[in-house]
Design an enzyme around this catalytic site. Sequence first.
Site, PDB file in Angstrom:
ATOM      1  N   HIS A 242      -9.979   3.649  -0.855  1.00 44.58           N
ATOM      2  CA  HIS A 242     -10.296   3.185   0.502  1.00 44.58           C
ATOM      3  C   HIS A 242     -11.164   1.947   0.361  1.00 44.58           C
ATOM      4  CE1 HIS A 242      -9.910   5.192   4.657  1.00 44.58           C
ATOM      5  NE2 HIS A 242      -8.720   5.114   4.087  1.00 44.58           N
TER       6      HIS A 242
ATOM      7  N   HIS B 274       0.819  -1.208   0.000  1.00 48.98           N
ATOM      8  CA  HIS B 274       0.000   0.000   0.000  1.00 48.98           C
ATOM      9  C   HIS B 274       0.857   1.265   0.000  1.00 48.98           C
ATOM     10  CE1 HIS B 274      -3.703   2.261   0.667  1.00 48.98           C
ATOM     11  NE2 HIS B 274      -3.092   2.930   1.617  1.00 48.98           N
TER      12      HIS B 274
END
Length: 709
Positions: free
Chosen positions: A87, A34
């Site tokens: 998200h 990430h």
Amino acid sequence: MSLPDSDRELVTAELGRDPTPTEAALFENLWSEHCAYRSSRPLLSAFSSEGEQVVVGPGDDAAVVRLPDNDGTSDSETYVTMGIESHNHPSYVDPYDGAATGVGGIVRDTLSMGAYPIALADSLYFGGFDREHTRYLLDGVVEGIADYGNAIGVPTVGGSVEFHDDYEGNPLVNVACVGLLDEERLVTAEAQEAGNKLVLVGNATGRDGLGGASFASEDLAEDAETEDRPAVQVGDPYSEKLLIEANEDLIDAGLIQSARDLGAAGLGGASSELVAKGGFGARIELDRVHQREPNMNPLEIVLAESQERMCYEVRAEDVDAVAEIAERYDLGCSVIGEVTEGNYVCTFSGETVVDVPPEFLADGAPMNDLDAVEPTQPEPDRPDVDVESAFEAVVSAPNTASKRWVYRQYDHEVGARTALLPGDDAAVLAVREAGTGLAISAGAVPAWTDCAPYDGARAVALENATNLAAKGATPLAAVDCLNGGNPEKPDVYGGFKAIVDGLADMCRDLSVPVVGGNVSLYNDSVEGPIPPTPTLAMVGAKDGYDAPPAAFDGEGTVLLVGEGSDALGGSELLAQVGGSDRFPTLPEDAGNVVATLADVADADSTLAVHDVSSGGLAVALAEMVTAEAGADVAVDDAVALFEETPGRAVVETTDPAAVAAAFDGVAPVTTLGEATADGTLSLSVDGTNLAVDAETIASLRDVLAAELD
């Protein structure tokens, strides 16, 4: 949380000792997929990110692009910031808070560049609309975006909503933000000088969001909705609104030397990346961080992803002034340390818990060398099509139906800049400071990239550019959010690699620099991987703020500009009736097609323009019909009615000869028929005649509202 053995060996070798527990957790999160893009960074060099309009490209919290000054009265250059983030995992576990904090994070990325946020665009991807779980996720995500965006006063002006069975176990929530600033206000996330103080402003630090970066870098487990809830942040939009206004005052007063918002990996991520980018180190006293929970340990303080927090670099003599502004807005403020010439060091209760080289922490993660299997396209197996039933099925499909139920929940006019509202091809904002209309388009079509990842991604880029051109805007720059499944699976990584190359190639053909973005991998679950999904947010500029509507006027000739393709691959028609086909062939000179369409859209003789995309001509024409205006048109056959080649548009004009002359040598122009004043779409398809009035079309297209209200 645990640092993989191979990474632990590298860290131990670099430090000459075993890492402390806090160091190990920091490396695990900052070296996660990430944060470090270990599987994707080797591919991202495919993108071209340079251009005269680019002020700040990839690598900062947001990109910065120079706007043309169309009124010639501005004393300084006007810039816009562009950012996009995902998200995804948090929005599956907790759709409301996951989506809300996605909005908050991308807005703070905007603040950290010295900009004021002026618009949001969200691109949402869910499983089959007929599933109860999909509707639960959709309802929570939209509510989270609406509540947060509306409360902070930033309009949500555009985006997309797509449904595909392969998102059932892993929805995607991609949010883009555009901000506005002038050249004097620009700051970056690059530390400027040793001795400057590091100041934390905003909400108190709690234990929410712990390990969020590592959580986003692994497949969703079957029990993720319960077991991973602590990794989801909890937002407070009212504090974010105060932070937005405080940031304005801090920038106005010239108090900020550099800034970074606290997102993935929390304080550790923001502060280490800020100083590493400037070639410095830091000394941080974790005891000084204002906290909302008792007895927090150093690992929790460093890694918590509590929301509504900013890390500022401030000159020592300006610290009191920063504290005064924070107090004025009832925000917490802690002087937590300073920029140094040495290592990145954190202490707690007088003990050193982190002491590492900042560049090694921020940028030292090794890249993955993964196998890739090149994707193939399906063999053609076209079904027989009954035009009347197919028209009804395609126009009423959730993917092509009206998204009014979604965007009516958003405040899309706050700020008084929205000149063209949601529901059109692109939103248009009035940037009066430069006399410029700023058009925004965002989204992707997973059916296209599922069918043909490379060509589908090229089509996504062309589709967004066509949306802007249909409103008379010339594409300026783009940011992307590249979503994929588990990259350790060769077929998944092959599809992901193909969407990167496809998006990069078409953006280059369009002369649109990709100035920033986000990568989200491991979007995989027990349900399987998502389709490779290259969300693109693109902005364009035009002189003034007026734009032709997508709805028929009723007084002109109806033309189709652009070249179609005898292929139905990735189309909504095949999704509804079955079968397979290869993906359409895209135009060779896409940049010239888009530029010409923008010129035609701005002509006085142009009454309406609407691009052709999902659902093909059938949906484009249906969307243009109103109670006051329709059209009497004819197309050759069902393929011509339903194929989805991007780069085409329906144009209603009082001067068809001028449109044909403009596209001469660029793309074909076909006369479809005439607009009418009867509010009916009269359609002839190879001997089949349909007549569908505006009320019937509206009822077909209102499927989301009918099911969700």
